[in-house]
Design a protein around this motif. Structure first.
Motif, PDB file in Angstrom:
ATOM      1  N   ILE A  24       0.783  -1.230   0.000  1.00 34.01           N
ATOM      2  CA  ILE A  24       0.000   0.000   0.000  1.00 34.01           C
ATOM      3  C   ILE A  24       0.819   1.287   0.000  1.00 34.01           C
ATOM      4  O   ILE A  24       0.236   2.365  -0.119  1.00 34.01           O
ATOM      5  CB  ILE A  24      -0.976   0.019   1.198  1.00 34.01           C
ATOM      6  N   LYS A  25       2.111   1.220   0.101  1.00 32.77           N
ATOM      7  CA  LYS A  25       2.920   2.434   0.266  1.00 32.77           C
ATOM      8  C   LYS A  25       2.679   3.480  -0.824  1.00 32.77           C
ATOM      9  O   LYS A  25       2.651   4.675  -0.550  1.00 32.77           O
ATOM     10  CB  LYS A  25       4.397   2.086   0.366  1.00 32.77           C
ATOM     11  N   LYS A  30      -0.878   9.956  -3.581  1.00 26.79           N
ATOM     12  CA  LYS A  30      -1.921  10.420  -4.496  1.00 26.79           C
ATOM     13  C   LYS A  30      -2.477  11.761  -4.018  1.00 26.79           C
ATOM     14  O   LYS A  30      -1.860  12.435  -3.205  1.00 26.79           O
ATOM     15  CB  LYS A  30      -3.017   9.353  -4.611  1.00 26.79           C
ATOM     16  N   GLU A  31      -3.668  12.170  -4.492  1.00 26.74           N
ATOM     17  CA  GLU A  31      -4.251  13.462  -4.107  1.00 26.74           C
ATOM     18  C   GLU A  31      -4.388  13.595  -2.592  1.00 26.74           C
ATOM     19  O   GLU A  31      -4.248  14.669  -2.043  1.00 26.74           O
ATOM     20  CB  GLU A  31      -5.634  13.654  -4.762  1.00 26.74           C
ATOM     21  N   SER A  32      -4.723  12.499  -1.967  1.00 28.64           N
ATOM     22  CA  SER A  32      -4.690  12.434  -0.507  1.00 28.64           C
ATOM     23  C   SER A  32      -3.790  11.247  -0.170  1.00 28.64           C
ATOM     24  O   SER A  32      -3.406  10.487  -1.050  1.00 28.64           O
ATOM     25  CB  SER A  32      -6.090  12.201   0.066  1.00 28.64           C
ATOM     26  N   ASN A  33      -3.477  11.102   1.081  1.00 35.05           N
ATOM     27  CA  ASN A  33      -2.815   9.874   1.510  1.00 35.05           C
ATOM     28  C   ASN A  33      -3.916   8.821   1.502  1.00 35.05           C
ATOM     29  O   ASN A  33      -4.703   8.735   2.438  1.00 35.05           O
ATOM     30  CB  ASN A  33      -2.216  10.042   2.904  1.00 35.05           C
ATOM     31  N   ARG A  34      -4.021   8.059   0.432  1.00 33.15           N
ATOM     32  CA  ARG A  34      -5.134   7.123   0.287  1.00 33.15           C
ATOM     33  C   ARG A  34      -5.077   5.952   1.249  1.00 33.15           C
ATOM     34  O   ARG A  34      -6.072   5.254   1.399  1.00 33.15           O
ATOM     35  CB  ARG A  34      -5.254   6.634  -1.163  1.00 33.15           C
ATOM     36  N   ILE A  35      -3.969   5.752   1.903  1.00 34.71           N
ATOM     37  CA  ILE A  35      -3.957   4.768   2.984  1.00 34.71           C
ATOM     38  C   ILE A  35      -4.861   5.309   4.083  1.00 34.71           C
ATOM     39  O   ILE A  35      -5.819   4.659   4.492  1.00 34.71           O
ATOM     40  CB  ILE A  35      -2.529   4.522   3.524  1.00 34.71           C
TER      41      ILE A  35
END
Length: 121
Positions: A24-25, A30-35
């Protein structure tokens, strides 16, 4: 596939199985920290998520909960939350939902034409 993780996570949350998202790193870039934003979205919907160093996992639930979700101005989170809202037991408020215009300007018009409900407040 960082663009597909939010919506696939919502669909998986509605399954009666265990889901593990690995490696998942890259999601953090991306636009947000999608984690963070994907896990937070799932938890707001009522899904218990376990995060590890390079993965997160959860068991599906029968019905998502109505809630408020911060999209973090990320179009993929906003769209996934809107789809998830159609399976929620109450209203879902999506903060910064206008972010969908980054990739799909008519998302909410098409969403409503397919039977979804969206009100701008």
């Amino acid at each position: 596939m960082p663009d597909t993780v939010p919506i696939l996570a919502v669909f998986s949350a509605l399954s009666k199985s265990h889901t593990k998202v690995i490696n998942i790193k890259r999601l953090a870039l991306k636009e947000s920290n999608r984690i963070k934003s994907t896990i937070e979205m799932l938890e707001r919907f009522g899904v218990k998520v376990i995060e590890d160093e390079n993965s997160f996992s959860f068991y599906g639930i029968e019905t998502l909960k109505g809630c408020e979700i911060n999209s973090y101005n990320d179009h993929r989170i906003a769209m996934a939350a809107a789809i998830g809202a159609t399976f929620a037991d109450g209203p879902v408020i999506i903060k910064n939902s206008q972010s969908v215009e980054k990739s799909y300007k008519n998302f909410f018009e098409d969403f409503k034409s397919l039977g979804g409900r969206a009100d701008v407040i």
